[in-house]
Design a protein around this motif. Structure first.
Motif, PDB file in Angstrom:
ATOM      1  N   PRO A   1       0.829  -1.210   0.000  1.00 26.48           N
ATOM      2  CA  PRO A   1       0.000   0.000   0.000  1.00 26.48           C
ATOM      3  C   PRO A   1       0.866   1.264   0.000  1.00 26.48           C
ATOM      4  CG  PRO A   1      -0.770  -1.566   1.646  1.00 26.48           C
ATOM      5  CD  PRO A   1       0.553  -2.073   1.166  1.00 26.48           C
ATOM      6  N   TYR A   2       0.360   2.324  -0.611  1.00 20.73           N
ATOM      7  CA  TYR A   2       1.053   3.619  -0.578  1.00 20.73           C
ATOM      8  C   TYR A   2       0.023   4.739  -0.551  1.00 20.73           C
ATOM      9  CZ  TYR A   2       0.206   3.977  -5.674  1.00 20.73           C
ATOM     10  OH  TYR A   2      -0.373   4.051  -6.916  1.00 20.73           O
ATOM     11  N   TYR A   3       0.495   5.941  -0.235  1.00 18.93           N
ATOM     12  CA  TYR A   3      -0.399   7.092  -0.083  1.00 18.93           C
ATOM     13  C   TYR A   3      -0.161   8.102  -1.202  1.00 18.93           C
ATOM     14  CZ  TYR A   3      -0.980   5.200   4.623  1.00 18.93           C
ATOM     15  OH  TYR A   3      -1.246   4.382   5.683  1.00 18.93           O
ATOM     16  N   PHE A   4      -1.206   8.852  -1.526  1.00 15.17           N
ATOM     17  CA  PHE A   4      -1.101   9.888  -2.555  1.00 15.17           C
ATOM     18  C   PHE A   4      -1.909  11.102  -2.097  1.00 15.17           C
ATOM     19  CE2 PHE A   4      -1.964  12.215  -6.404  1.00 15.17           C
ATOM     20  CZ  PHE A   4      -0.849  12.002  -7.208  1.00 15.17           C
ATOM     21  N   GLY A   5      -1.317  12.291  -2.214  1.00 16.59           N
ATOM     22  CA  GLY A   5      -2.022  13.518  -1.856  1.00 16.59           C
ATOM     23  C   GLY A   5      -1.610  14.067  -0.504  1.00 16.59           C
ATOM     24  N   ASP A   6      -2.413  14.962   0.002  1.00 13.88           N
ATOM     25  CA  ASP A   6      -2.162  15.664   1.256  1.00 13.88           C
ATOM     26  C   ASP A   6      -2.903  14.967   2.399  1.00 13.88           C
ATOM     27  OD1 ASP A   6      -1.871  17.388   3.370  1.00 13.88           O
ATOM     28  OD2 ASP A   6      -2.713  19.146   2.358  1.00 13.88           O
ATOM     29  N   GLU A   7      -2.159  14.519   3.406  1.00  8.93           N
ATOM     30  CA  GLU A   7      -2.788  13.780   4.510  1.00  8.93           C
ATOM     31  C   GLU A   7      -3.750  14.643   5.322  1.00  8.93           C
ATOM     32  OE1 GLU A   7      -0.056  12.446   7.501  1.00  8.93           O
ATOM     33  OE2 GLU A   7       1.310  14.115   7.119  1.00  8.93           O
ATOM     34  N   ASN A   8      -3.707  15.952   5.151  1.00  8.58           N
ATOM     35  CA  ASN A   8      -4.624  16.846   5.867  1.00  8.58           C
ATOM     36  C   ASN A   8      -5.891  17.157   5.067  1.00  8.58           C
ATOM     37  OD1 ASN A   8      -2.869  17.231   8.170  1.00  8.58           O
ATOM     38  ND2 ASN A   8      -1.578  18.475   6.829  1.00  8.58           N
ATOM     39  N   SER A   9      -6.073  16.437   3.948  1.00  9.16           N
ATOM     40  CA  SER A   9      -7.255  16.655   3.116  1.00  9.16           C
ATOM     41  C   SER A   9      -8.530  16.304   3.868  1.00  9.16           C
ATOM     42  CB  SER A   9      -7.159  15.807   1.840  1.00  9.16           C
ATOM     43  OG  SER A   9      -6.039  16.170   1.070  1.00  9.16           O
ATOM     44  N   THR A  10      -9.647  16.812   3.374  1.00  8.28           N
ATOM     45  CA  THR A  10     -10.946  16.594   4.024  1.00  8.28           C
ATOM     46  C   THR A  10     -11.408  15.139   3.914  1.00  8.28           C
ATOM     47  OG1 THR A  10     -11.566  18.870   3.490  1.00  8.28           O
ATOM     48  CG2 THR A  10     -13.352  17.377   4.087  1.00  8.28           C
ATOM     49  N   TYR A  11     -11.155  14.524   2.756  1.00 12.43           N
ATOM     50  CA  TYR A  11     -11.705  13.188   2.498  1.00 12.43           C
ATOM     51  C   TYR A  11     -10.601  12.135   2.394  1.00 12.43           C
ATOM     52  CZ  TYR A  11     -15.425  16.366   1.129  1.00 12.43           C
ATOM     53  OH  TYR A  11     -16.347  17.385   1.122  1.00 12.43           O
ATOM     54  N   LYS A  12     -10.961  10.911   2.729  1.00 12.41           N
ATOM     55  CA  LYS A  12     -10.045   9.767   2.611  1.00 12.41           C
ATOM     56  C   LYS A  12     -10.670   8.734   1.670  1.00 12.41           C
ATOM     57  CE  LYS A  12      -8.398   8.112   6.487  1.00 12.41           C
ATOM     58  NZ  LYS A  12      -8.399   7.654   7.907  1.00 12.41           N
ATOM     59  N   ILE A  13      -9.907   8.331   0.651  1.00 14.78           N
ATOM     60  CA  ILE A  13     -10.393   7.338  -0.316  1.00 14.78           C
ATOM     61  C   ILE A  13      -9.463   6.135  -0.314  1.00 14.78           C
ATOM     62  CG2 ILE A  13     -10.841   6.866  -2.764  1.00 14.78           C
ATOM     63  CD1 ILE A  13     -11.411   9.891  -3.094  1.00 14.78           C
ATOM     64  N   ALA A  14     -10.039   4.950  -0.172  1.00 12.66           N
ATOM     65  CA  ALA A  14      -9.285   3.704  -0.288  1.00 12.66           C
ATOM     66  C   ALA A  14      -9.434   3.214  -1.723  1.00 12.66           C
ATOM     67  CB  ALA A  14      -9.810   2.663   0.691  1.00 12.66           C
ATOM     68  N   ALA A  15      -8.320   3.124  -2.432  1.00 11.93           N
ATOM     69  CA  ALA A  15      -8.344   2.744  -3.849  1.00 11.93           C
ATOM     70  C   ALA A  15      -7.729   1.366  -4.040  1.00 11.93           C
ATOM     71  CB  ALA A  15      -7.589   3.777  -4.681  1.00 11.93           C
ATOM     72  N   LEU A  16      -8.436   0.503  -4.762  1.00 11.08           N
ATOM     73  CA  LEU A  16      -7.893  -0.813  -5.117  1.00 11.08           C
ATOM     74  C   LEU A  16      -7.158  -0.685  -6.440  1.00 11.08           C
ATOM     75  CD1 LEU A  16      -7.983  -3.816  -4.033  1.00 11.08           C
ATOM     76  CD2 LEU A  16      -9.622  -4.210  -5.887  1.00 11.08           C
ATOM     77  N   ASP A  17      -5.874  -1.008  -6.422  1.00 16.78           N
ATOM     78  CA  ASP A  17      -5.035  -0.874  -7.613  1.00 16.78           C
ATOM     79  C   ASP A  17      -5.070  -2.164  -8.428  1.00 16.78           C
ATOM     80  OD1 ASP A  17      -3.101  -0.468  -9.529  1.00 16.78           O
ATOM     81  OD2 ASP A  17      -1.413  -0.464  -8.122  1.00 16.78           O
ATOM     82  N   ILE A  18      -5.915  -2.170  -9.451  1.00 15.31           N
ATOM     83  CA  ILE A  18      -5.897  -3.300 -10.391  1.00 15.31           C
ATOM     84  C   ILE A  18      -5.352  -2.826 -11.752  1.00 15.31           C
ATOM     85  CG2 ILE A  18      -7.578  -4.830  -9.324  1.00 15.31           C
ATOM     86  CD1 ILE A  18      -9.806  -3.535 -10.863  1.00 15.31           C
ATOM     87  N   GLY A  19      -4.560  -1.736 -11.677  1.00  9.81           N
ATOM     88  CA  GLY A  19      -3.928  -1.155 -12.863  1.00  9.81           C
ATOM     89  C   GLY A  19      -4.120   0.348 -12.923  1.00  9.81           C
ATOM     90  N   ILE A  20      -4.048   1.005 -11.779  1.00 10.80           N
ATOM     91  CA  ILE A  20      -4.456   2.408 -11.651  1.00 10.80           C
ATOM     92  C   ILE A  20      -3.558   3.372 -12.425  1.00 10.80           C
ATOM     93  CG2 ILE A  20      -3.114   3.057  -9.590  1.00 10.80           C
ATOM     94  CD1 ILE A  20      -5.839   4.202  -8.477  1.00 10.80           C
ATOM     95  N   LYS A  21      -4.183   4.409 -12.987  1.00 14.10           N
ATOM     96  CA  LYS A  21      -3.463   5.470 -13.693  1.00 14.10           C
ATOM     97  C   LYS A  21      -3.206   6.629 -12.729  1.00 14.10           C
ATOM     98  CE  LYS A  21      -4.882   6.609 -17.844  1.00 14.10           C
ATOM     99  NZ  LYS A  21      -5.848   7.010 -18.905  1.00 14.10           N
ATOM    100  N   LYS A  22      -2.052   7.255 -12.861  1.00  9.78           N
ATOM    101  CA  LYS A  22      -1.666   8.349 -11.961  1.00  9.78           C
ATOM    102  C   LYS A  22      -2.643   9.520 -12.021  1.00  9.78           C
ATOM    103  CE  LYS A  22       3.335   7.662 -11.533  1.00  9.78           C
ATOM    104  NZ  LYS A  22       4.674   8.216 -11.856  1.00  9.78           N
ATOM    105  N   ASN A  23      -3.194   9.776 -13.200  1.00  8.88           N
ATOM    106  CA  ASN A  23      -4.052  10.954 -13.325  1.00  8.88           C
ATOM    107  C   ASN A  23      -5.373  10.796 -12.569  1.00  8.88           C
ATOM    108  OD1 ASN A  23      -4.014  13.613 -14.298  1.00  8.88           O
ATOM    109  ND2 ASN A  23      -5.437  13.094 -15.932  1.00  8.88           N
ATOM    110  N   ILE A  24      -5.785   9.554 -12.315  1.00  9.00           N
ATOM    111  CA  ILE A  24      -6.961   9.330 -11.472  1.00  9.00           C
ATOM    112  C   ILE A  24      -6.655   9.814 -10.056  1.00  9.00           C
ATOM    113  CG2 ILE A  24      -8.390   7.553 -10.377  1.00  9.00           C
ATOM    114  CD1 ILE A  24      -8.157   5.940 -12.982  1.00  9.00           C
ATOM    115  N   LEU A  25      -5.476   9.459  -9.571  1.00  6.75           N
ATOM    116  CA  LEU A  25      -5.065   9.882  -8.232  1.00  6.75           C
ATOM    117  C   LEU A  25      -4.949  11.404  -8.162  1.00  6.75           C
ATOM    118  CD1 LEU A  25      -2.354   7.149  -7.567  1.00  6.75           C
ATOM    119  CD2 LEU A  25      -4.675   7.232  -6.664  1.00  6.75           C
ATOM    120  N   ARG A  26      -4.422  12.017  -9.219  1.00  8.05           N
ATOM    121  CA  ARG A  26      -4.301  13.482  -9.250  1.00  8.05           C
ATOM    122  C   ARG A  26      -5.679  14.138  -9.175  1.00  8.05           C
ATOM    123  NH1 ARG A  26      -1.086  12.518 -14.096  1.00  8.05           N
ATOM    124  NH2 ARG A  26       1.081  12.107 -13.522  1.00  8.05           N
TER     125      ARG A  26
END
Length: 365
Positions: A170-195
């Motif tokens: 597992p790894y983290y993306f974004g600012d840990e102080n953000s309002t929302y937390k999303i758990a993403a299952l990586d079955i081939g994720i694109k970076k721009n989705i995370l952005r």
């Protein structure tokens, strides 16, 4: 390299058809399912998209490499296609913010590619006869040996490939102080989705393809996301089980492409291998709820069974592909769950589909 004589190469299709070309750089051989992308731009994003893992990419645009490569246009850590087939390859590039040539990018990623192929004839042939396994090679004197090797390459139908491209930890993306937390299952994720999630005030934890609901929920996220990815969705039994549990608990769930197919399977709706699939950045989709059209980026060789989706009392089809009327999106009537078959993060519209990320964030509020 461009001034030297280049090695002759071939494309050999599973049905025995041969197309001729020349090696772009190094000599070699590469196997995979041959498919074509109709985008006029965005070749770097295509080559690094994990959804293309295991595929020999035919680019229908006549010129590839013109604008070089840029480090900010990577959709993953490296090239994911198995090989490239194109018409004209540009060894020289013209672009102010390019970080290098496509040729050097291929060399750094050890990718075998061929050019000078009659791609118009090739694409017409694939359209008529369907996607199939193929090999590109400079070993043009040993056709029979290549045929034997090609016959042993597994078919895409029934093939689980998410494990080949998913994160190991597992790894983290974004600012840990953000309002929302999303758990993403990586079955081939694109970076721009995370952005796209991060710029909407979300902090994302990305989990491996086989992570359980208990692992994702332990992070106490506000919502869950199932990513795009390569291969057949049917073997992804862990992902389907995960989706079922999220749906049962009525937690916010969003799926893109392969994630969309996994959500359909979790609802008892089957998927099937398409004759050719959709790959390009000009696919017209209609939002059935608003009546609006969207120009979308698509990359998939499997699709959701429309008749079964229409017959399922828990589902409604939210989007349709206007070229062939295949399912382009579904939503659950009584659950916080929806998904689309296209790529809103690529958004060639350029903003036609970006509302889908906002729609998901609204579910988290």
């Amino acid at each position: 390299m461009r001034y030297k004589s280049r090695k002759k190469a071939i494309l050999l299709l599973a049905d025995g058809t041969i197309f001729h070309g020349k090696a772009i750089g190094k000599e070699g051989t590469a196997f995979g399912e041959v498919c074509f992308n109709t985008g006029m731009t965005g070749y770097q994003e295509v080559f690094t998209d994990p959804s293309y893992f295991g595929q020999l990419m035919v680019t229908t645009n006549a010129h590839i490499g013109n604008y070089g490569v840029n480090d900010n246009e990577m959709e993953s850590s490296d090239i994911k296609i198995a090989g490239l087939i194109c018409k004209n390859f540009s060894y020289e590039y013209s672009r102010v913010d390019a970080h290098g040539s496509l040729e050097n990018f291929f060399e750094a990623n050890d990718l075998f590619a061929i050019s000078d192929v009659d791609t118009r004839a090739l694409v017409s042939y694939i359209r008529e006869n369907g996607a199939m396994n193929a090999v590109i090679s400079t070993d043009i004197e040993n056709i029979e040996a290549l045929k034997k090797q090609l016959s042993e390459v597994p078919h895409m139908e029934g093939l689980e490939l998410a494990s080949k491209v998913s994160t190991k930890e597992p790894y983290y993306f974004g600012d840990e102080n953000s309002t929302y937390k999303i758990a993403a299952l990586d079955i081939g994720i694109k970076k721009n989705i995370l952005r796209n999630f991060a710029k909407r005030d979300a902090y994302i934890k990305v989990f491996p393809y086989d992570a359980s609901f208990e692992e994702l929920s332990a992070w106490n996220p506000d919502g869950y996301f199932l990513s795009n990815g390569p291969g057949d969705p049917q073997p992804l039994v862990e992902a389907q089980a995960l989706a079922k549990k999220i749906i049962e608990k009525n937690l916010p769930l969003f799926g893109i492409c392969l994630g969309h197919q996994v959500i359909a399977l979790a609802n008892g709706v089957s998927t099937y291998k398409m004759h050719n699939g959709h790959r390009g950045i000009n696919h017209p989709v209609k939002n059935l709820k608003t009546g609006k059209g969207e120009i979308t980026s698509q990359n998939h060789g499997f699709a959701v069974n429309r008749e079964e989706a229409e017959a399922n009392p828990e589902l409604e089809i939210s989007h349709l592909h206007l070229n062939d009327h295949t399912v382009a999106g579904i939503s659950m009537k009584n659950k916080k769950c929806f998904s689309v078959q296209y790529h809103p993060e690529a958004s060639p519209g350029p903003h036609d589909s970006s509302y889908l990320f906002d729609q998901f964030i609204d579910l988290l509020k």
